[in-house]
Design an enzyme around this catalytic site. Structure first.
Site, mmCIF file in Angstrom:
data_model
loop_
_atom_site.group_PDB
_atom_site.id
_atom_site.type_symbol
_atom_site.label_atom_id
_atom_site.label_comp_id
_atom_site.label_asym_id
_atom_site.label_seq_id
_atom_site.Cartn_x
_atom_site.Cartn_y
_atom_site.Cartn_z
ATOM 1 N N ASP A 160 -9.952 1.135 -3.957
ATOM 2 C CA ASP A 160 -9.354 0.868 -3.136
ATOM 3 C C ASP A 160 -8.470 2.553 -3.090
ATOM 4 O O ASP A 160 -9.248 3.172 -2.753
ATOM 5 C CB ASP A 160 -8.526 -0.120 -3.484
ATOM 6 C CG ASP A 160 -7.814 -0.340 -1.988
ATOM 7 O OD1 ASP A 160 -7.609 0.242 -1.003
ATOM 8 O OD2 ASP A 160 -7.071 -1.556 -1.618
ATOM 9 N N ASN A 212 -10.493 5.041 2.091
ATOM 10 C CA ASN A 212 -8.874 4.501 1.347
ATOM 11 C C ASN A 212 -9.514 5.427 0.578
ATOM 12 O O ASN A 212 -10.465 6.547 0.499
ATOM 13 C CB ASN A 212 -9.892 3.199 1.222
ATOM 14 C CG ASN A 212 -8.633 2.412 0.850
ATOM 15 O OD1 ASN A 212 -7.349 3.147 1.119
ATOM 16 N ND2 ASN A 212 -8.486 0.764 1.618
ATOM 17 N N GLU A 226 0.961 -0.819 0.273
ATOM 18 C CA GLU A 226 0.029 0.127 -0.376
ATOM 19 C C GLU A 226 0.761 0.953 0.245
ATOM 20 O O GLU A 226 2.358 1.611 0.053
ATOM 21 C CB GLU A 226 -0.752 0.065 0.581
ATOM 22 C CG GLU A 226 -2.132 -0.550 1.038
ATOM 23 C CD GLU A 226 -3.272 0.182 0.268
ATOM 24 O OE1 GLU A 226 -3.074 1.750 0.318
ATOM 25 O OE2 GLU A 226 -4.629 -0.188 -0.413
#
Length: 294
Positions: A201, A151, A18
């Site tokens: 996301d 997110n 991430e």
């Protein structure tokens, strides 16, 4: 429009890769593995990479600081390290929340130098999380409630709007900001995938004001025009792309992190690159990353 070339830039088995951030001063890409809490530094030109393990259960996100240091979100705490140091110091603790119910997740710095960061329900089902604005003095102000998985935080180039996603509600919103950029004035749905189950996301914005977003479990990254039209879809060789940013010397390379989390044994065998970092050239011009005012 021809399909762009997706290139592998780092082969790694990230359980939940991430928060890729391009560090223009150093010419490196920073990113993290949330659930095997590790901070990675990657030189895309040479391929050299360094990993720094972190304590705690989760490393939720990171942010660069104006002094050349870094903020990191560990569980529900923000920690800071000064430039050229590996010594992390406490900076702020999320008010009113507690592990293991929730943790810090995606975050991004605005033009004022404040960090907007969200929390999430570790059970992935209840609206226990929120969105916070973290100011340079360490004050954390809760801006939104009733969030399952925060997110996709990204800021429009003009600073008057931002994007925010709740992955487990399958919705991305455009949030209007006041003239100071510190208060939310409006909230409109940009994309609602609740009927299809698509999981939007991590995200970033390019110089044209387009929003780029990864579809976790969807095997692609997409682009929304400023008017909200979905106008570009790029397939990836992995099921779980997670987040993206523009970087490289000219900010014309789109870097994408990925994850092997939730993949079956059969999927893992078919996806040897799951959890790796990818690069896509020629799809847009990025904007410089904002740095936290510390």
């Amino acid at each position: 429009m021809s399909e762009p070339n997706v290139q592998l830039v780092q082969k790694v088995d990230a359980r939940l890769g991430e928060t890729p951030l391009w560090d223009a001063a150093r010419g490196v890409l920073w990113w993290i593995d949330i659930e095997q809490p590790t901070l990675w530094q990657l030189d895309p030109e040479s391929g050299a990479a360094e990993a720094e393990a972190h304590p705690g259960t989760y490393l939720g996100s990171i942010a660069l600081t104006r002094s050349g240091g870094m903020l990191a979100a560990r569980d529900l705490e923000l920690v800071h390290r000064a430039p050229h140091s590996r010594d992390w110091q406490p900076f702020a603790v999320t008010p009113g929340e507690a592990m293991p119910a929730t943790r810090l997740n995606d975050g991004r710095v605005d033009a004022n130098g404040s960090l907007w960061i969200g929390t999430m329900d570790n059970g992935l089902s209840q609206g226990l999380g929120g969105l916070y604005r973290v100011d340079p003095d360490g004050t954390m102000t809760r801006m939104l409630d009733d969030v399952i998985v925060s997110n996709g935080i990204a800021f429009a180039p003009d600073g008057r709007s931002m994007y925010f996603t709740d992955t487990r509600r399958h919705v991305t919103w455009r949030l209007g900001l006041d003239e100071t950029g510190r208060e939310i004035t409006s909230r409109e749905v940009l994309a609602d995938y609740s009927s299809s189950g698509i999981r939007p996301d991590g995200a970033c914005v390019d110089a044209d004001g387009c929003l780029w977003q990864a579809f976790f479990a969807g095997g692609q990254v997409v682009r929304y025009a400023p008017d909200g039209r979905l106008d570009r879809q790029i397939a990836l060789p992995v099921t779980n792309p997670t987040c993206l940013c523009f970087g490289g010397r000219d900010l014309k390379t789109l870097f994408v992190t990925s994850a092997f989390k939730f993949l079956s044994d059969a999927q893992l065998a078919a996806e040897p690159l799951a959890g790796s970092v990818f690069a896509i050239d020629g799809v847009g011009q990025g904007v410089a990353e904002n740095h936290f005012a510390l």
